[in-house]
Design a protein around this motif. Structure first.
Motif, PDB file in Angstrom:
ATOM      1  N   ARG A 305     -41.730  -3.454 -17.446  1.00 35.71           N
ATOM      2  CA  ARG A 305     -41.854  -3.975 -18.805  1.00 35.71           C
ATOM      3  C   ARG A 305     -41.439  -5.437 -18.882  1.00 35.71           C
ATOM      4  NH1 ARG A 305     -45.357  -1.616 -20.896  1.00 35.71           N
ATOM      5  NH2 ARG A 305     -44.660  -2.248 -22.986  1.00 35.71           N
ATOM      6  N   ILE A 306     -41.033  -5.986 -17.738  1.00 34.25           N
ATOM      7  CA  ILE A 306     -40.630  -7.392 -17.672  1.00 34.25           C
ATOM      8  C   ILE A 306     -41.568  -8.111 -16.718  1.00 34.25           C
ATOM      9  CG2 ILE A 306     -38.790  -9.015 -17.068  1.00 34.25           C
ATOM     10  CD1 ILE A 306     -36.789  -6.729 -17.551  1.00 34.25           C
ATOM     11  N   ALA A 325     -36.189 -11.783 -10.333  1.00 36.76           N
ATOM     12  CA  ALA A 325     -36.712 -10.427 -10.228  1.00 36.76           C
ATOM     13  C   ALA A 325     -35.774  -9.532  -9.430  1.00 36.76           C
ATOM     14  CB  ALA A 325     -38.100 -10.453  -9.591  1.00 36.76           C
ATOM     15  N   GLU A 326     -35.244 -10.049  -8.318  1.00 35.12           N
ATOM     16  CA  GLU A 326     -34.347  -9.237  -7.495  1.00 35.12           C
ATOM     17  C   GLU A 326     -33.062  -8.907  -8.241  1.00 35.12           C
ATOM     18  OE1 GLU A 326     -35.039  -7.708  -4.649  1.00 35.12           O
ATOM     19  OE2 GLU A 326     -37.037  -8.490  -5.115  1.00 35.12           O
ATOM     20  N   ALA A 327     -32.556  -9.849  -9.028  1.00 34.80           N
ATOM     21  CA  ALA A 327     -31.345  -9.585  -9.803  1.00 34.80           C
ATOM     22  C   ALA A 327     -31.585  -8.479 -10.829  1.00 34.80           C
ATOM     23  CB  ALA A 327     -30.895 -10.873 -10.495  1.00 34.80           C
ATOM     24  N   LEU A 328     -32.723  -8.519 -11.485  1.00 36.41           N
ATOM     25  CA  LEU A 328     -33.045  -7.482 -12.467  1.00 36.41           C
ATOM     26  C   LEU A 328     -33.268  -6.129 -11.793  1.00 36.41           C
ATOM     27  CD1 LEU A 328     -35.371  -9.608 -14.749  1.00 36.41           C
ATOM     28  CD2 LEU A 328     -33.206  -8.562 -15.432  1.00 36.41           C
ATOM     29  N   ARG A 329     -33.877  -6.141 -10.620  1.00 38.44           N
ATOM     30  CA  ARG A 329     -34.093  -4.878  -9.904  1.00 38.44           C
ATOM     31  C   ARG A 329     -32.766  -4.257  -9.473  1.00 38.44           C
ATOM     32  NH1 ARG A 329     -39.124  -7.694  -6.931  1.00 38.44           N
ATOM     33  NH2 ARG A 329     -40.801  -6.844  -8.237  1.00 38.44           N
ATOM     34  N   ARG A 330     -31.825  -5.108  -9.074  1.00 37.52           N
ATOM     35  CA  ARG A 330     -30.508  -4.574  -8.699  1.00 37.52           C
ATOM     36  C   ARG A 330     -29.839  -3.901  -9.896  1.00 37.52           C
ATOM     37  NH1 ARG A 330     -30.220  -9.399  -5.643  1.00 37.52           N
ATOM     38  NH2 ARG A 330     -29.060 -10.440  -7.310  1.00 37.52           N
ATOM     39  N   ARG A 331     -30.155  -4.388 -11.073  1.00 39.82           N
ATOM     40  CA  ARG A 331     -29.598  -3.791 -12.286  1.00 39.82           C
ATOM     41  C   ARG A 331     -30.337  -2.522 -12.687  1.00 39.82           C
ATOM     42  NH1 ARG A 331     -29.274  -6.706 -18.171  1.00 39.82           N
ATOM     43  NH2 ARG A 331     -31.381  -5.843 -18.292  1.00 39.82           N
ATOM     44  N   ASP A 333     -33.811  -2.558 -13.517  1.00 42.23           N
ATOM     45  CA  ASP A 333     -34.973  -2.846 -14.363  1.00 42.23           C
ATOM     46  C   ASP A 333     -36.226  -2.996 -13.511  1.00 42.23           C
ATOM     47  OD1 ASP A 333     -33.537  -3.011 -16.826  1.00 42.23           O
ATOM     48  OD2 ASP A 333     -32.788  -4.978 -16.211  1.00 42.23           O
ATOM     49  N   PRO A 334     -37.293  -2.255 -13.788  1.00 43.02           N
ATOM     50  CA  PRO A 334     -38.564  -2.487 -13.078  1.00 43.02           C
ATOM     51  C   PRO A 334     -39.182  -3.812 -13.542  1.00 43.02           C
ATOM     52  CG  PRO A 334     -38.827  -0.789 -14.753  1.00 43.02           C
ATOM     53  CD  PRO A 334     -37.369  -1.131 -14.728  1.00 43.02           C
ATOM     54  N   VAL A 335     -39.674  -4.592 -12.581  1.00 47.76           N
ATOM     55  CA  VAL A 335     -40.120  -5.960 -12.858  1.00 47.76           C
ATOM     56  C   VAL A 335     -41.460  -6.199 -12.167  1.00 47.76           C
ATOM     57  CG1 VAL A 335     -39.558  -8.410 -12.617  1.00 47.76           C
ATOM     58  CG2 VAL A 335     -37.731  -6.753 -12.984  1.00 47.76           C
ATOM     59  N   ALA A 336     -42.303  -6.996 -12.805  1.00 51.40           N
ATOM     60  CA  ALA A 336     -43.497  -7.547 -12.164  1.00 51.40           C
ATOM     61  C   ALA A 336     -43.250  -9.036 -11.956  1.00 51.40           C
ATOM     62  CB  ALA A 336     -44.731  -7.328 -13.026  1.00 51.40           C
ATOM     63  N   CYS A 337     -43.497  -9.516 -10.749  1.00 52.98           N
ATOM     64  CA  CYS A 337     -43.269 -10.924 -10.417  1.00 52.98           C
ATOM     65  C   CYS A 337     -44.522 -11.459  -9.749  1.00 52.98           C
ATOM     66  CB  CYS A 337     -42.063 -11.077  -9.498  1.00 52.98           C
ATOM     67  SG  CYS A 337     -41.634 -12.791  -9.113  1.00 52.98           S
ATOM     68  N   ALA A 338     -45.053 -12.581 -10.268  1.00 56.95           N
ATOM     69  CA  ALA A 338     -46.319 -13.080  -9.739  1.00 56.95           C
ATOM     70  C   ALA A 338     -46.441 -14.567 -10.009  1.00 56.95           C
ATOM     71  CB  ALA A 338     -47.494 -12.346 -10.388  1.00 56.95           C
ATOM     72  N   ALA A 339     -47.292 -15.216  -9.207  1.00 57.54           N
ATOM     73  CA  ALA A 339     -47.702 -16.571  -9.533  1.00 57.54           C
ATOM     74  C   ALA A 339     -48.498 -16.519 -10.830  1.00 57.54           C
ATOM     75  CB  ALA A 339     -48.544 -17.159  -8.412  1.00 57.54           C
ATOM     76  N   LEU A 340     -48.347 -17.536 -11.658  1.00 56.95           N
ATOM     77  CA  LEU A 340     -48.995 -17.521 -12.965  1.00 56.95           C
ATOM     78  C   LEU A 340     -50.512 -17.405 -12.830  1.00 56.95           C
ATOM     79  CD1 LEU A 340     -48.477 -17.671 -15.987  1.00 56.95           C
ATOM     80  CD2 LEU A 340     -48.558 -20.171 -15.829  1.00 56.95           C
ATOM     81  N   GLY A 341     -51.061 -18.010 -11.801  1.00 61.68           N
ATOM     82  CA  GLY A 341     -52.502 -17.949 -11.605  1.00 61.68           C
ATOM     83  C   GLY A 341     -53.016 -16.562 -11.290  1.00 61.68           C
ATOM     84  N   PHE A 441     -30.306 -11.881 -20.581  1.00 61.46           N
ATOM     85  CA  PHE A 441     -29.689 -10.729 -19.907  1.00 61.46           C
ATOM     86  C   PHE A 441     -28.216 -11.052 -19.630  1.00 61.46           C
ATOM     87  CE2 PHE A 441     -34.141 -11.064 -18.487  1.00 61.46           C
ATOM     88  CZ  PHE A 441     -34.655  -9.882 -19.016  1.00 61.46           C
ATOM     89  N   PRO A 442     -27.353 -10.931 -20.635  1.00 59.25           N
ATOM     90  CA  PRO A 442     -25.940 -11.295 -20.451  1.00 59.25           C
ATOM     91  C   PRO A 442     -25.297 -10.493 -19.318  1.00 59.25           C
ATOM     92  CG  PRO A 442     -26.462 -10.955 -22.777  1.00 59.25           C
ATOM     93  CD  PRO A 442     -27.643 -10.477 -22.001  1.00 59.25           C
ATOM     94  N   GLY A 443     -24.503 -11.191 -18.521  1.00 58.61           N
ATOM     95  CA  GLY A 443     -23.759 -10.531 -17.450  1.00 58.61           C
ATOM     96  C   GLY A 443     -24.577 -10.167 -16.238  1.00 58.61           C
ATOM     97  N   LEU A 444     -25.809 -10.669 -16.119  1.00 54.65           N
ATOM     98  CA  LEU A 444     -26.664 -10.338 -14.973  1.00 54.65           C
ATOM     99  C   LEU A 444     -26.077 -10.933 -13.694  1.00 54.65           C
ATOM    100  CD1 LEU A 444     -29.389  -9.043 -14.153  1.00 54.65           C
ATOM    101  CD2 LEU A 444     -30.421 -11.302 -14.453  1.00 54.65           C
ATOM    102  N   GLU A 445     -25.919 -10.078 -12.666  1.00 55.96           N
ATOM    103  CA  GLU A 445     -25.395 -10.539 -11.378  1.00 55.96           C
ATOM    104  C   GLU A 445     -26.524 -11.180 -10.588  1.00 55.96           C
ATOM    105  OE1 GLU A 445     -22.346 -10.542 -10.260  1.00 55.96           O
ATOM    106  OE2 GLU A 445     -21.459  -9.560 -12.028  1.00 55.96           O
TER     107      GLU A 445
END
Length: 717
Positions: A305-306, A325-331, A333-341, A441-445
């Protein structure tokens, strides 16, 4: 185009036959290679001199198997006993007295088990093996039609050459297998008249015409027949009505397939052929898998959803996006990460949180990935989309964060709205990035931050003029060598950031591969003011003209990982450069020098005049002569055919397409901004004209290369 269309279909058939039947093909070739050692082991085994009492044999087997259930009969214990295979058991009877000596499950026979796998997969699936034989024959025939045996030190290079060199052998194995499925070239069998017979009944009838004292085996055979072999050697076929010698058997086709036509030597030859077939199948599958893995356009977790999208020029924005993305995954959260193009603008509405990280290049422009997104955006509407943007820039440039501002304006015009004011990082983005993420995302490691540029103090060791003097048609360019006092952690394609006092930093691609020496190719920027007075660019003027040899300069080393040559040096590499864009490729070539595992490399270089600005000409021609560089193609815009780089690409399109499509080559492009558009258009033309793609399919394929890192641009000016 007819030939191109046919070849495209052959490529498709060759690939998908191999991929679709891969487990079956690998199993059949592996077991075939093992069975090729049967004649080798038989040649090493002592000759069988066992003789058996024929009369006692017949009394014993008829008494032991009156119902005719045995499927196999063979002498045992040196001729003093006989073994019957019945009801899944091996039963051994003494010839004297006929008593049962032992009963046991069939002993494990390695070659017999392998033969069962090879013939019917041990489950009676002989039809699947026949399909594999036909498929392997088709693959073997099609393969040589797709490419000539030109050697390249890459996985597909070895695949291609091995297939051509061993073609007669690897063609013989599936061809004879197919002929056997058709019953061609096998022995002549008597018609199976009178219904099925059994080994015991067949031996009883054969006693009058066959010397059973030399019996080695009697077993059930095709269509209710029985095969009787003796050590004479002689083989007979029994039906319910007759006993006839086997004629024409095993036949040349079978002997060629099994490697028995010349004993141990032919067996070893077939083993080599099977090994090559196995290797060709495995390397073809592995090459496809590696290209498939390399061509994955993005990383996306299920249910993401991110979205974190980046428009990166030197790799910093991409590094920050991946670290986020890796920080959110450690928390969790499922993440999509891509080049804008790689993101379709319509996708933005599908995410609850959209994070954009954009850098700036040139005169306030977005990097290529961002420009492609804007082109795809067009007149689409993004009403309801909310996003947060981190802009990377440097206030010493005239258009601070100009690229991100252009993206922001386009999104707002399309109906999207920023969820928070744009965060603009000046120089080192680490602190701004951390605050920007913390606001959402307060407190994100965050863990380890992406490496910042390393400050360097360097000595100007040498500079060499690369262009002709007194030629107004070419721009003055120099080879600059700078030395450090300690080893530096960099690779060719990384950037040296040089900022004269009071000026914004200028980035120069590093074209060397030595730990303490940095090689640059610098074009001298020169212009005239309103009074006609000539001036030099601040950075290039100092490097090329102003600084004395031995001078110290302060600079920074920027890791440009998105543009580096692939770490897997065995992969083919195509380098496309215009003018000073050849700078990083000098280092790319140096990295491959003397490496036995280095794959083929091809430089396509364009400049104005062969004798005027063919930069590093002597060095490149020497690299070509000693094999460090596999191929060198040039285009001169002010003489001869007056070609540009993209014209040369089209002229050599068939070979270029082979490198790109069949060999999965990486592509790196360096030069002025207009070079990028020309190269991308030429790549599309090559795929259409020589790869059988439609225009849209070519565009999608090239985009996939860009997003996976196979194709990367470093454009300037």
């Amino acid at each position: 185009m007819v030939f191109t269309d046919i070849k495209r279909r052959l490529v498709w058939l060759h690939r998908w036959l191999a991929l679709g039947l891969a487990p079956l093909l690998l199993l059949v070739t592996l077991t075939g290679g093992i069975l090729a050692f049967v004649p080798v082991t038989e040649s090493l085994a002592p000759a069988d001199s066992t003789r058996i009492d024929s009369a006692a044999l017949l009394r014993t087997i008829n008494g032991a198997d009156p119902e005719g259930k045995a499927t196999m009969v063979m002498p045992a214990d040196g001729g003093s006993a006989v073994t019957l295979v019945r009801d899944g058991l091996w039963q051994t009877y003494a010839l004297e007295g006929g008593q049962l000596l032992r009963e046991a499950p069939p002993p494990f026979d390695f070659f017999h088990t392998v033969e069962g796998l090879h013939r019917n997969l041990l489950i009676g699936a002989g039809i699947l093996v026949e399909i594999a034989a036909w498929a392997m024959l088709a693959i073997t025939v099609i393969g040589p039609l797709l490419a000539w045996p030109r050697f390249a030190n890459s996985l597909m290079g070895w695949h291609r050459v091995a297939g051509w060199v061993a073609l007669p052998l690897v063609l013989m194995l599936p061809l004879t297998g197919v002929l056997m499925t058709l019953g061609i070239g096998g022995p002549s069998l008597p018609p199976a008249t009178g219904g099925p017979t059994t080994p015991v009944a067949a031996l009883t009838r054969a006693a009058d015409s066959v010397d059973l004292s030399d019996l080695t085996l009697a077993r059930s055979f095709r269509q209710g027949r029985v095969l009787i072999t003796t050590s004479a050697p002689a083989t007979y076929v029994a039906t319910a009505t007759e006993i006839a010698p086997l004629t024409g058997g095993p036949g040349l086709v079978r002997e060629l397939h099994e490697g028995t036509w010349a004993g141990a030597w032919s067996g070893l030859l077939n083993a080599v052929g099977a090994a090559v077939l196995f290797g060709l199948t495995a390397t073809g599958i592995l090459s496809w898998w590696r290209r498939r893995r390399a061509d994955r356009a993005r990383s996306s977790d299920q249910g993401a959803r991110i979205l974190i999208a980046h428009a990166s020029h030197t790799g910093t924005a991409a590094a920050l996006a991946h670290a986020s993305a890796e920080a959110l995954r450690r928390r969790g959260d499922p993440v999509a990460c891509a080049a804008l193009g790689a993101v379709d603008p319509a996708e933005l509405a599908g995410y609850e949180t959209v994070l954009l990280i954009a850098s700036t290049t040139g005169e306030g422009e977005l990097p290529d990935s961002g420009r492609r997104f804007l082109a795809a955006l067009g007149t689409r509407r993004l009403d309801g989309v909310r996003y947060r943007m981190l802009a990377l820039g440097d206030r010493r440039y005239a258009h601070f964060c100009g690229g991100a501002h252009r993206l922001d304006e386009a999104l707002i015009a399309a109906g999207a709205r920023p969820a928070a004011p744009m965060a603009c990082a000046d120089g080192d983005p680490a602190a701004t990035w951390r605050d920007w993420l913390d606001a959402q995302f307060p407190g994100l490691e965050l863990g380890a931050l992406p490496a910042a540029d390393r400050k360097l103090s360097l000595t100007l060791e040498s500079r060499t003029l690369l262009t002709a003097e007194n030629d107004d048609e070419v721009s003055e360019s120099w080879h600059i060598v700078l030395t450090a006092d300690e080893d530096l952690d960099y690779r060719p394609g990384d950037l040296l950031m040089f900022a004269p006092p009071g000026a914004a930093p200028r980035s120069y691609s590093i074209g060397s591969a030595e730990p303490r020496r940095i090689g640059l190719t610098v074009g001298l920027a020169r212009y005239r003011d309103a009074d006609g007075q000539e001036h030099f660019g601040l950075a290039s003027g100092l490097l090329c003209r102003g600084l004395a040899l031995g001078s110290r300069i302060e600079a920074a080393l920027h890791r440009h990982e998105a543009f580096r040559a692939p770490a897997d040096l065995a992969r083919p590499l195509v380098m496309i450069a215009g003018g000073c864009g050849v700078a990083p490729f000098i280092g790319f070539i140096d990295e491959r020098r003397g490496r036995a595992d280095a794959g083929p490399s091809w430089l396509i270089f364009g400049c104005r005049k062969q004798e005027g600005d063919f930069l590093h000409r002597a060095r490149l021609e020497a690299d070509l002569a000693d094999g460090t560089l596999t191929r060198l193609s040039t285009a001169f815009s002010r003489e001869g055919e007056r070609l540009h780089v993209q014209d040369r690409m089209r002229a050599e399109g068939r070979e270029l397409c082979r490198w790109l499509v069949e060999d999965g080559a990486f592509v790196r492009v360096c030069g002025r901004s207009d070079l990028g558009l020309g190269v991308e258009a030429a790549l599309a033309d090559v795929l259409v004209d020589f790869g059988g793609r439609t225009r849209e399919a070519a565009r999608v394929e090239i985009e996939g290369w860009r997003q996976s890192g196979r194709l990367a641009f470093d454009l300037f000016g």
